[in-house]
Design an enzyme around this catalytic site. Structure first.
Site, short mmCIF file in Angstrom:
data_model
loop_
_atom_site.label_atom_id
_atom_site.label_comp_id
_atom_site.label_asym_id
_atom_site.label_seq_id
_atom_site.Cartn_x
_atom_site.Cartn_y
_atom_site.Cartn_z
CB CYS A 49 -0.94 0.00 1.19
SG CYS A 49 -2.02 -1.43 1.19
CG HIS A 93 -3.20 3.18 1.95
ND1 HIS A 93 -3.83 2.71 0.82
CD2 HIS A 93 -3.15 2.15 2.82
CE1 HIS A 93 -4.13 1.44 1.01
NE2 HIS A 93 -3.74 1.07 2.21
CG ASN A 98 -6.54 -1.09 1.65
OD1 ASN A 98 -5.92 -0.77 0.65
ND2 ASN A 98 -5.96 -1.48 2.77
N1 ACO Z 1 -17.61 -8.18 11.07
C1 ACO Z 1 -18.02 -8.39 12.33
N2 ACO Z 1 -17.15 -8.61 13.34
C2 ACO Z 1 -15.85 -8.63 13.04
C3 ACO Z 1 -15.36 -8.43 11.74
C4 ACO Z 1 -16.30 -8.19 10.73
N3 ACO Z 1 -15.96 -7.96 9.45
N4 ACO Z 1 -14.01 -8.49 11.76
C5 ACO Z 1 -13.65 -8.72 13.02
N5 ACO Z 1 -14.77 -8.82 13.81
C6 ACO Z 1 -14.85 -9.06 15.25
C7 ACO Z 1 -13.63 -9.77 15.76
O1 ACO Z 1 -13.79 -11.18 15.63
C8 ACO Z 1 -13.61 -9.34 17.19
O2 ACO Z 1 -14.54 -10.10 17.92
P1 ACO Z 1 -14.14 -10.72 19.35
O3 ACO Z 1 -13.86 -9.53 20.20
O4 ACO Z 1 -15.37 -11.49 19.71
O5 ACO Z 1 -12.93 -11.55 19.08
C9 ACO Z 1 -14.16 -7.91 17.15
O6 ACO Z 1 -14.84 -7.80 15.91
C10 ACO Z 1 -13.07 -6.85 17.22
O7 ACO Z 1 -12.04 -7.19 16.29
P2 ACO Z 1 -10.76 -6.32 16.13
O8 ACO Z 1 -9.83 -6.99 15.18
O9 ACO Z 1 -10.26 -5.94 17.49
O10 ACO Z 1 -11.37 -5.01 15.43
P3 ACO Z 1 -10.71 -3.63 15.25
O11 ACO Z 1 -11.49 -2.59 15.92
O12 ACO Z 1 -9.22 -3.67 15.47
O13 ACO Z 1 -10.92 -3.39 13.66
C11 ACO Z 1 -9.73 -3.51 11.60
C12 ACO Z 1 -10.32 -4.29 12.74
C13 ACO Z 1 -10.81 -2.71 10.91
C14 ACO Z 1 -9.10 -4.48 10.62
C15 ACO Z 1 -8.65 -2.52 12.12
O14 ACO Z 1 -7.78 -3.20 13.00
C16 ACO Z 1 -7.85 -1.89 11.03
O15 ACO Z 1 -8.35 -1.13 10.25
N6 ACO Z 1 -6.53 -2.14 10.99
C17 ACO Z 1 -5.66 -1.55 9.98
C18 ACO Z 1 -5.75 -2.25 8.68
C19 ACO Z 1 -4.97 -1.49 7.65
O16 ACO Z 1 -4.93 -0.28 7.66
N7 ACO Z 1 -4.29 -2.12 6.72
C20 ACO Z 1 -3.56 -1.27 5.79
C21 ACO Z 1 -2.57 -1.86 5.08
S1 ACO Z 1 -3.21 -3.01 3.91
C22 ACO Z 1 -1.93 -3.41 2.85
O17 ACO Z 1 -0.84 -2.92 2.95
C23 ACO Z 1 -2.14 -4.53 1.86
#
Ligand code: ACO
Length: 332
Positions: free
Chosen positions: A115, A257, A287
């Protein structure tokens, strides 16, 4: 004395596949909801490439649109850089894009930095122009991550979309509009975000064994990547602003990004950049990896909001881990 050329960013273009999967559709695939995805990420829908579509076609379309805006033809291009992590061919797709465009005078190569690929590509293009080596560079960011998404993993599959974006960077004898940059890598955190080759041993003859296998779908430790982005992106932007001799107040547009709305908000808040200067279109595309910055830039340019001379701060971050910022003024 070495002649140092100025640089102008003279055109932008983008192309996305027609098929659109919204969050409601996603919730028929994995256990999720529009409410969860929209509130945690800001994403409402994403465009997905058909099996027949390739990086070659969407990248060439974005490139064509950018050249048109710059008032150039493919034969004017000296160098094509294709930033992508999902090339049609592991040997590279840039030459295929060159052929598709008919840019037969150009040299073309791929650049992989996930990214961050678009920002790394801008910096690479700038070096070739600065030194007087090339006059006109077509930089394309294109990814079809739907090929490498685990469609049963709700933690990652809701995030990504497919697309391509491009800009034209040209030598400018009068002005220099490429103002500053900073790019970084930290391979010690590589395991946070991977699309890794997994070899199986295959014995050929006697004691000689090679690895054969496939790439595994995208794995991401979302929380680690989130923490990394919110800490490192403001730092790298501040460094690039320092190099450009600019203050935050002089920034007209922040084109980050498009990974997560919460990351955009947190970065803008840390830098003290007001929301109206922050470009966001991830609600419609998710993304799109190396394509996200040029697609967002192209939309805001084509909408007429960006004026010639506006100062634009870009920043990419992602797998590697890699991150970086490039700052430029729009237009000739
Ligand atoms: N729908 C419903 N529930 C979900 C989903 C979903 N799609 N995904 C995860 N959950 C659940 C999890 O299982 C977890 O449940 P639990 O507490 O019972 O275990 C709960 O939601 C919280 O999960 P987290 O992973 O803690 O959620 P978080 O608030 O961290 O959000 C996210 C996740 C959106 C992925 C976030 O961490 C994020 O945006 N991270 C950065 C990603 C990014 O920017 N990547 C960029 C680079 S990509 C590249 O270079 C190719």
């Amino acid at each position: 004395m070495l002649h140092q050329s100025g640089i102008a960013i003279t055109g932008s273009g983008s192309a996305v596949p027609a098929a659109c999967l919204d969050n409601e559709g996603m919730s028929r695939l994995v256990e999720t909801s529009d409410e969860w995805i929209a509130s945690r990420t800001g994403i409402r829908q994403r465009r997905l490439a058909s099996p027949e579509a390739g990086i070659r076609t969407i990248a060439a379309q974005a490139g064509r649109n950018a050249l048109e805006m710059a008032g150039l033809t493919p034969m004017d291009v000296d160098l094509i850089i294709l930033a992508s992590s999902s090339a049609d061919d592991l040997f590279g797709s840039a030459s295929q894009v060159q052929a598709e465009l008919g840019a037969s005078k150009s040299v073309a190569f791929d650049l992989t930095a996930a990214c961050s690929g678009f920002v790394f590509g801008m910096v690479t293009a700038a070096q070739f122009i600065r030194t007087g080596t090339y006059q006109t560079v077509l930089l394309i960011g294109a990814d079809i991550l739907s090929r490498w998404t685990d469609w049963t993993d709700r933690r990652t599959c809701v995030l990504f979309g497919d697309g391509a974006g491009a800009i034209v960077m040209q030598a400018s004898p009068t002005d220099d509009r490429f103002l500053g940059f900073e790019i970084r890598s930290d391979g010690s955190q590589n395991s946070c975000l991977t699309l890794a080759f997994q070899p199986q041993s295959k014995e050929l003859v006697d004691d000689i064994t090679v690895g054969q296998g496939n790439f595994q779908p995208i794995f991401m430790n979302g929380q680690e990547v989130y923490r990394f982005a919110v800490k490192k992106v403001p730092e790298v932007i501040e460094k690039a602003l320092f190099r450009a001799n600019l203050t935050v107040e002089q920034v007209d547009w922040l084109v980050l990004h498009q990974a997560n709305q919460r990351i955009l908000d947190a970065v803008a808040q840390r830098l003290g950049i007001p929301g109206e200067k922050v470009v966001s279109n991830m609600a419609r595309y998710g993304n799109t990896s190396a394509a996200s910055i040029p697609i967002a830039l192209d939309e805001v340019v084509r909408s007429g909001q960006v004026k010639v001379g506006d100062t634009i701060v870009t920043a990419g971050f992602g797998a590697g881990l890699t991150w970086g910022s490039a700052i430029f003024q729009w237009g000739k």
